[in-house]
Enzyme design. Sequence first.
Site, PDB file in Angstrom:
ATOM      1  N   CYS A  64       0.834  -1.189   0.000  1.00 38.91           N
ATOM      2  CA  CYS A  64       0.000   0.000   0.000  1.00 38.91           C
ATOM      3  C   CYS A  64       0.878   1.252   0.000  1.00 38.91           C
ATOM      4  CB  CYS A  64      -0.883  -0.025   1.245  1.00 38.91           C
ATOM      5  SG  CYS A  64      -1.834   1.467   1.541  1.00 38.91           S
ATOM      6  N   CYS A  65       0.518   2.239  -0.827  1.00 34.01           N
ATOM      7  CA  CYS A  65       1.188   3.540  -0.806  1.00 34.01           C
ATOM      8  C   CYS A  65       0.091   4.611  -0.733  1.00 34.01           C
ATOM      9  CB  CYS A  65       2.088   3.706  -2.027  1.00 34.01           C
ATOM     10  SG  CYS A  65       1.194   3.740  -3.609  1.00 34.01           S
ATOM     11  N   TYR A  66       0.361   5.804  -1.232  1.00 34.68           N
ATOM     12  CA  TYR A  66      -0.636   6.881  -1.199  1.00 34.68           C
ATOM     13  C   TYR A  66      -1.776   6.655  -2.183  1.00 34.68           C
ATOM     14  CZ  TYR A  66       2.945   9.420   1.364  1.00 34.68           C
ATOM     15  OH  TYR A  66       3.882   9.788   2.290  1.00 34.68           O
TER      16      TYR A  66
END
Length: 107
Positions: A64-66
């Site tokens: 998961c990132c932004y």
Amino acid sequence: MSGFTQINAADAKAMIANGDVQIADIRDAMSYQSGHMNAAQRVDNQNLNNFIAATSKQKPLIVCCYHGNSSQGAAQFFAEQGYESVYSLKGGYEMWKVTCPELCQHS
């Protein structure tokens, strides 16, 4: 061929509900502290080797990132490290917190 699969929030939620999934959050510390997916571990260059050593290569790994862009490169990296099932979360945490707010932790 890429070593990872893109997954949307609904499919990620179903995977999490069905069993033992690992979640790597690659955002910065401040963003992680302000909110993250339940059970997500923050991973950065300082703890990357420890994360790889401590997590199972057989269990699914969601990255998961932004917004779902940086996580694709990270997911490819994890696949190259031998993780068998790696997923990049489409839309990242920004989409997750809107889609699955009940599965978010806030400090």
